[in-house]
Motif scaffolding. Structure first.
Motif, PDB file in Angstrom:
ATOM      1  N   LEU A 170       0.830  -1.208   0.000  1.00  0.00           N
ATOM      2  CA  LEU A 170       0.000   0.000   0.000  1.00  0.00           C
ATOM      3  C   LEU A 170       0.863   1.255   0.000  1.00  0.00           C
ATOM      4  N   ASP A 171       1.906   1.278   0.827  1.00  0.00           N
ATOM      5  CA  ASP A 171       2.757   2.470   0.912  1.00  0.00           C
ATOM      6  C   ASP A 171       3.372   2.815  -0.439  1.00  0.00           C
ATOM      7  N   ALA A 172       3.921   1.799  -1.101  1.00  0.00           N
ATOM      8  CA  ALA A 172       4.553   2.023  -2.404  1.00  0.00           C
ATOM      9  C   ALA A 172       3.519   2.495  -3.429  1.00  0.00           C
ATOM     10  N   ALA A 173       2.327   1.908  -3.373  1.00  0.00           N
ATOM     11  CA  ALA A 173       1.278   2.295  -4.320  1.00  0.00           C
ATOM     12  C   ALA A 173       0.899   3.761  -4.127  1.00  0.00           C
ATOM     13  N   LEU A 174       0.794   4.171  -2.870  1.00  0.00           N
ATOM     14  CA  LEU A 174       0.433   5.564  -2.579  1.00  0.00           C
ATOM     15  C   LEU A 174       1.553   6.507  -3.016  1.00  0.00           C
ATOM     16  N   LYS A 175       2.786   6.091  -2.752  1.00  0.00           N
ATOM     17  CA  LYS A 175       3.945   6.919  -3.099  1.00  0.00           C
ATOM     18  C   LYS A 175       4.000   7.150  -4.612  1.00  0.00           C
ATOM     19  N   ALA A 176       3.638   6.122  -5.369  1.00  0.00           N
ATOM     20  CA  ALA A 176       3.718   6.216  -6.829  1.00  0.00           C
ATOM     21  C   ALA A 176       2.534   6.959  -7.442  1.00  0.00           C
ATOM     22  N   TRP A 177       1.513   7.193  -6.643  1.00  0.00           N
ATOM     23  CA  TRP A 177       0.289   7.797  -7.204  1.00  0.00           C
ATOM     24  C   TRP A 177       0.460   9.318  -7.313  1.00  0.00           C
ATOM     25  N   PRO A 178       0.218   9.899  -8.488  1.00  0.00           N
ATOM     26  CA  PRO A 178       0.429  11.352  -8.659  1.00  0.00           C
ATOM     27  C   PRO A 178      -0.536  12.194  -7.813  1.00  0.00           C
ATOM     28  N   ASP A 179      -0.016  13.288  -7.284  1.00  0.00           N
ATOM     29  CA  ASP A 179      -0.806  14.175  -6.429  1.00  0.00           C
ATOM     30  C   ASP A 179      -2.034  14.764  -7.118  1.00  0.00           C
ATOM     31  N   ASP A 180      -1.922  14.936  -8.436  1.00  0.00           N
ATOM     32  CA  ASP A 180      -2.998  15.649  -9.133  1.00  0.00           C
ATOM     33  C   ASP A 180      -4.011  14.726  -9.805  1.00  0.00           C
ATOM     34  N   ARG A 181      -3.950  13.431  -9.493  1.00  0.00           N
ATOM     35  CA  ARG A 181      -4.901  12.493 -10.101  1.00  0.00           C
ATOM     36  C   ARG A 181      -5.822  11.957  -9.023  1.00  0.00           C
ATOM     37  N   PRO A 182      -7.123  12.352  -9.033  1.00  0.00           N
ATOM     38  CA  PRO A 182      -8.020  11.952  -7.941  1.00  0.00           C
ATOM     39  C   PRO A 182      -7.985  10.446  -7.676  1.00  0.00           C
ATOM     40  N   LEU A 183      -7.857  10.103  -6.402  1.00  0.00           N
ATOM     41  CA  LEU A 183      -7.894   8.704  -5.995  1.00  0.00           C
ATOM     42  C   LEU A 183      -9.120   8.545  -5.090  1.00  0.00           C
ATOM     43  N   TYR A 184     -10.189   7.995  -5.655  1.00  0.00           N
ATOM     44  CA  TYR A 184     -11.417   7.833  -4.882  1.00  0.00           C
ATOM     45  C   TYR A 184     -11.252   6.690  -3.898  1.00  0.00           C
TER      46      TYR A 184
END
Lengths: 258, 258
Positions: free
Chosen positions: A156-170
């Motif tokens: 989960l941590d790695a997935a969150l780290k890789a997720w761009p700040d400007d792309r909504p994550l519902y």
């Protein structure tokens, strides 16, 4: 369209162009010849995720192998009804339910699937080959011209780290103070311009995220906590339900733009 | 709320009121005692579809029977998150898929399920007892205070004849000229007053309706043909997807009204 819908559709790895010969592996040959009882001369549709959809004719067939000759293109890749901006991050749950998530996400147009390992995830449940085969079969049945990309499992941590700040994550938060997903989508899709851009949906494991995990999710700048309503949905129902809403909102915006 | 969510919830037929003794049948007793390993003194939540939700304490337990004493009400029946105006008319498909439709429809709040026999329906697939037990289990898990009413199977003609002219019957038409369901719901729920009243969703069998059946459906005054988008969805996916949209739209209107 109805003629096409009655054709068997197969996902293949080969490049597709006129007069190309395609040799099917044992499993697909068995399906065409023994299960569907196609004979030499019958036509099927092929796609590979790159070259659009092509009509191909069975030119050789026995129980162990089948050979097809590609004739002409029936749809260009640009008509793929998949939703390129839609990613599903999901914690694998029990086998049948995980299969259901992969199958339905593919049908609903998800472009990328990321299996996320959480504290309450049994990693034995992550069967990449099985996921890929379920996704290919679902893509064959739903007129997609692509299969979703399926990432290797990630924490989960790695997935969150890789997720761009400007792309909504519902994030379907069980704390029911979050706004309804439909109301968020409604607001976004009525915005002018690209109000409904690429986004992700994060679905937790059956037992839910731990408090620390939930905190990490909520701390991400892209996270948009949403509710799916007053009923408690099982993990796989929440995934299918939220994806249905997002896919429909995308579809609506696409229709409006045409 | 979180305390309640961690309780086991059981659907019972008995009337519920303080100090009432409830004797569970063999199957529910086995579930509580052998599967969930509850001991005397543990509490569970009970509902019957009429009297709201009640806390009850296990006062006697062995493998074959269990006895509960009802303590106090935890939620009145008026807080049932089911959607009283929502009916699903569905043609039973393959067993696992039909089970999925019944389970997910219950989770998504459907109040009434009508199994519809069409020309391409195998009537062997209509197992009323199985439907009722799946619906009860789904209701127990999703915080509903009611199970959906499940009608006896009926022919398509009879189902259409019984359907009121003024109650929208959404029909997921594979002819893709129909407007998107989300766009129809959007328009209805932005109407003032009760723009989103009671409605039904009609889902056909796997092979689709015959031409004559489709004509009969479209000839009904209540029929509202809708599309779920560019991808071809399997029957059970179409059902879950459309119900997710309708349930969310109801939820949104309800939230707005509060």
């Amino acid at each position: 369209m109805s003629k096409k819908a009655s054709h068997i559709r197969l996902y293949v790895a080969d490049d597709l162009l006129t007069q190309r010969t395609i040799i099917l592996g044992r499993e697909q040959a068995h399906y065409l010849v023994s299960v569907m009882r196609l004979a030499v001369g019958a036509t099927v549709l092929l796609f590979n995720g790159r070259d659009g959809e092509w009509l191909a004719r069975l030119v050789k067939a026995d129980r162990k192998s089948a050979q097809l000759m590609v004739e002409g293109q029936t749809r260009p890749q640009s008509l793929d009804p998949a939703l390129p901006g839609l990613t599903l991050l999901f914690a694998p749950v029990k086998r049948a339910k995980t299969d259901l998530i992969v199958e339905k996400a593919t049908e609903l147009g998800v472009a990328r699937l990321i299996p996320v390992i959480t504290e309450r995830t049994n990693t034995d449940r992550v069967k990449m080959e099985r996921f890929l085969s379920i996704a290919a079969e679902a893509a064959e049945q739903c007129e997609r011209l692509s299969t979703p990309v399926i990432d290797l499992p990630t924490g989960l941590d790695a997935a969150l780290k890789a997720w761009p700040d400007d792309r909504p994550l519902y994030f379907c938060d069980e704390a029911r103070t979050a706004p309804l997903l439909l109301s968020v989508l409604w607001a976004k899709s009525s915005q002018s311009g690209d109000g409904l851009g690429p986004c992700g949906l994060l679905i937790g494991p059956e037992g839910g995220f731990t408090a620390a995990e939930r905190e990490a999710v909520c701390a991400h700048r892209a996270t948009c906590s949403v509710s799916l309503g007053a009923r408690i949905l099982r993990a796989e129902t929440a995934a299918i339900s939220a994806l249905s809403l997002i896919a429909s909102a995308y579809e609506l915006v696409r229709t409006d733009l045409q």
